[in-house]
Design a protein around this motif. Structure first.
Motif, mmCIF file in Angstrom:
data_model
loop_
_atom_site.group_PDB
_atom_site.id
_atom_site.type_symbol
_atom_site.label_atom_id
_atom_site.label_comp_id
_atom_site.label_asym_id
_atom_site.label_seq_id
_atom_site.Cartn_x
_atom_site.Cartn_y
_atom_site.Cartn_z
ATOM 1 N N ILE A 1 0.824 -1.214 0.000
ATOM 2 C CA ILE A 1 0.000 0.000 0.000
ATOM 3 C C ILE A 1 0.857 1.264 0.000
ATOM 4 N N GLY A 2 2.180 1.074 -0.091
ATOM 5 C CA GLY A 2 3.070 2.219 -0.222
ATOM 6 C C GLY A 2 3.262 3.014 1.047
ATOM 7 N N HIS A 3 3.102 2.366 2.203
ATOM 8 C CA HIS A 3 3.301 3.084 3.464
ATOM 9 C C HIS A 3 4.659 2.716 4.046
ATOM 10 N N PHE A 4 5.573 3.643 3.890
ATOM 11 C CA PHE A 4 6.967 3.435 4.225
ATOM 12 C C PHE A 4 7.246 3.609 5.720
ATOM 13 N N GLU A 5 6.588 4.579 6.337
ATOM 14 C CA GLU A 5 6.890 4.925 7.730
ATOM 15 C C GLU A 5 6.664 3.743 8.663
ATOM 16 N N GLU A 6 5.534 3.031 8.472
ATOM 17 C CA GLU A 6 5.235 1.880 9.319
ATOM 18 C C GLU A 6 6.250 0.764 9.112
ATOM 19 N N MET A 7 6.656 0.562 7.844
ATOM 20 C CA MET A 7 7.675 -0.437 7.547
ATOM 21 C C MET A 7 8.968 -0.126 8.290
ATOM 22 N N GLU A 8 9.380 1.133 8.224
ATOM 23 C CA GLU A 8 10.650 1.516 8.828
ATOM 24 C C GLU A 8 10.623 1.306 10.338
ATOM 25 N N ARG A 9 9.518 1.694 10.966
ATOM 26 C CA ARG A 9 9.403 1.497 12.420
ATOM 27 C C ARG A 9 9.472 0.011 12.777
#
Length: 605
Positions: free
Chosen positions: A289-297
């Motif tokens: 879904i293109g959500h990078f911030e959650e992945m990084e955390r």
């Protein structure tokens, strides 16, 4: 709720969890259709509940805005579109009113404001409704009664490590005496743990509400998703998002504990922890879904675990990275009388060797995805060598497997699949780093893992069994297709899928994890994420029409708000298991993504 366990025969034809989820990545709450808060743990996801009527009607406390005593009513519950703001409308003989529930979350001072604060807005809609507010939090899983202190504009509840405070513009006498009153204008209830609201309750609540609505709508707008069943994908993404404990980046399996996988089964587990086995699927969902911030955390949470591991990885960890999650049984009624009620989870002691490959696959993007910078801060070579070394030393060690069998150790196909996938990921990292020795080790382990996977193949069944020498089929081996071990265009992939369909699929399109007996007997309900894996597999092998048909069956197993449980009873369509189950929503998101990719190809309209 009673102390008497309900048998399947005594239940309604279809059991649903008729409640909504709210949260702000610092806490979660479940709100019933009668406005009562069924579940709220403070100050952390894995803390004791302060409201827990979900598990005990007497000891669980209460926070409700019900109609005046004795009045019958009807209820409608829905989300404000594209948000985690929940509304419950109550219609009585006297009139109609609405309760808006939310956990504030919005950007402030270049970070997110996410207090331990539940705000409830009460609004009259029609007529002259009379309501009764009850607020009675408890501590230590219902064993501790809190004292109350009345102040000028709030009620303090004392006895926990920090104060719980209810700030409101409702006359305190009505709440303290639990007396009903006429709701003729908007009223606000602001419940806090620790830092209280020190501001005008009406204007602040409205500002927090508008800011929270704006935050969630912007978050949804930034999703990159196809047109395929967007509404359900959005709801699943919103549910998954609030299961991330943002302070550390951990993502828990579910909001709750001890909701039974089937009534009377005693399969009642605490899922408020982070399972390493699900890392790959979660990261895939956020990436899709293109959500990078959650992945990084989440990467940082996994990397933090990795740097402190000594000797072996556990199957699961606490949201703080805690390793000891000792299982206990509590003296509570249990959901609909189902006992035991457990906190903690002894699965942390199990041997589950697929976790090493999970970690390697999870950390791969840190070193090959150009969106990440400065990957050397996590000491990649040390992490990679350690995980590869653990794969090597456990290659001949049987384990409890993906489904965490408590009294059975085998050489599981799924474990070897993640040995294969993890070493494949490490080989990519080694090439990026120019480390030929690491690349050679990863290649050796990759080839050895593939040999072990092939030992699980049964020519008689035309399929891979769950373990070397075992006759049983298992939904986890769908991942042989999804992770690219089997060529999706091959006869072997096609026949393997067909064999799993024949053995594990129900007429309703649901999928059992397995059909053989385990430590607690034969599974009675289907595990929902397996059904979504099946849909993914159909899409991958090119059976797109079948995948769409089966996906559309599965979204019929949500509750009234589009929320999914862990398990579904194939005969009745009943929801069971912990709720909402973050991994069921992960399964839906990933299945929708696979189908959407197929629909984007030439030949589909």
């Amino acid at each position: 709720m009673t102390n008497e366990t309900l048998t399947p025969e005594a239940l309604p034809t279809k059991h649903l969890y008729e409640m909504g989820l709210i949260g702000n990545c610092a806490f979660l709450a479940l709100v019933n259709k009668d406005t009562s808060v069924a579940w709220l743990c403070w100050p952390r996801f894995d803390s004791s509940f302060v409201f827990g009527s979900l598990l005990d009607s007497k000891k669980g406390g209460e926070f409700s805005v019900r109609p005046a005593q004795g009045g019958s009513f009807s209820s409608e519950q829905y989300y404000v579109e594209n948000t985690n703001v929940l509304r419950t409308e109550i219609t009585t003989a006297d009139g109609r009113y609405r309760v808006t529930d939310f956990a504030p979350r919005f950007a402030q001072y270049e970070r997110y404001y996410k207090p331990l604060m539940l705000i409830r807005k009460l609004e009259p809609l029609e007529g002259a409704p009379r309501v009764r507010v009850v607020c009675d939090p408890v501590g230590e899983y219902g064993s501790k009664t809190l004292s109350r202190r009345r102040s000028s504009n709030h009620i303090a509840y004392l006895g926990l490590e920090e104060e719980i405070r209810l700030t409101t513009n409702i006359p305190l006498t009505y709440i303290l005496d639990e007396e009903d009153f006429a709701l003729n204008e908007p009223k606000y209830l602001v419940l806090t743990y620790g830092a209280p609201l020190e501001a005008p309750v009406e204007s602040t609540s409205e500002r927090f509400l508008s800011s929270t609505l704006e935050y969630w709508r912007k978050w949804v707008k930034s999703m990159s998703i196809g047109n395929f069943h967007q509404e359900q994908v959005i709801r699943s993404a919103l549910a998954l998002k609030v299961h991330q404990y943002e302070d550390t980046g951990a993502i828990i399996a579910a909001s709750t504990t001890s909701l039974p996988e089937a009534p009377g089964s005693t399969r009642n587990w605490d899922y408020r922890y982070c399972w390493m086995r699900d890392t790959y699927y979660i990261l895939t969902a956020f990436n899709n879904i293109g959500h990078f911030e959650e992945m990084e955390r989440y990467f940082h949470y996994i990397a933090n675990i990795s740097t402190k591991v000594k000797g072996k990885y556990q199957p699961l960890y606490g949201i703080s990275g805690a390793s000891e999650l000792v299982e206990q049984e509590l003296d509570l009624e249990g959901y609909m009388g189902n006992q035991p009620v457990r906190i903690g989870n002894d699965a942390y002691t199990h041997v589950q060797n697929d976790v090493y490959g999970q970690v390697l696959v999870a950390l791969l993007p840190l070193y090959v995805d150009q969106r990440f910078v400065n990957p050397d801060r996590t000491n990649p070579e040390a992490l990679m060598y350690e995980a590869l070394g653990l794969i090597k030393t456990t290659m001949d060690v049987p384990d409890a497997g993906l489904w965490e069998f408590r009294n059975l150790a085998q050489y599981h196909c799924y474990t070897y699949l993640f040995h294969w996938a993890g070493s494949h990921a490490a080989r990519k990292v080694a090439r990026t780093l120019g480390n030929t020795a690491m690349e050679a080790l990863a290649t050796e382990l990759n080839e050895e893992a593939a040999r072990r996977i092939e030992q699980c193949y049964s020519p008689e069944l035309g399929a891979y069994t769950n373990a070397i020498g075992s006759p049983h089929l298992d939904a986890s081996t769908l991942q042989l297709i999804l992770m690219g071990y089997l060529d999706p265009n091959s006869d072997r992939a096609r026949k393997h899928l067909e064999a799993l369909e024949k053995e594990l699929k129900t007429a309703e399109g649901l999928f059992y994890r397995y059909r053989h007996a385990d430590d607690f007997g034969t599974p009675e309900t289907t595990f929902l994420i397996c059904s979504f894996w099946y849909v993914e597999a159909l899409a991958v092998v090119g059976r797109t029409d079948d995948a769409i048909r089966e996906f559309e069956k599965l979204i019929g197993y949500t509750n009234h708000l589009g929320l999914l449980s862990e398990d579904v009873d194939a005969k009745t369509g009943s929801q069971w298991g912990n709720f909402p189950q973050a991994y069921s929503h992960v399964g839906l998101m990933n299945a929708a993504y696979r189908i959407a990719k197929k629909l984007d190809q030439p030949g589909f309209i």
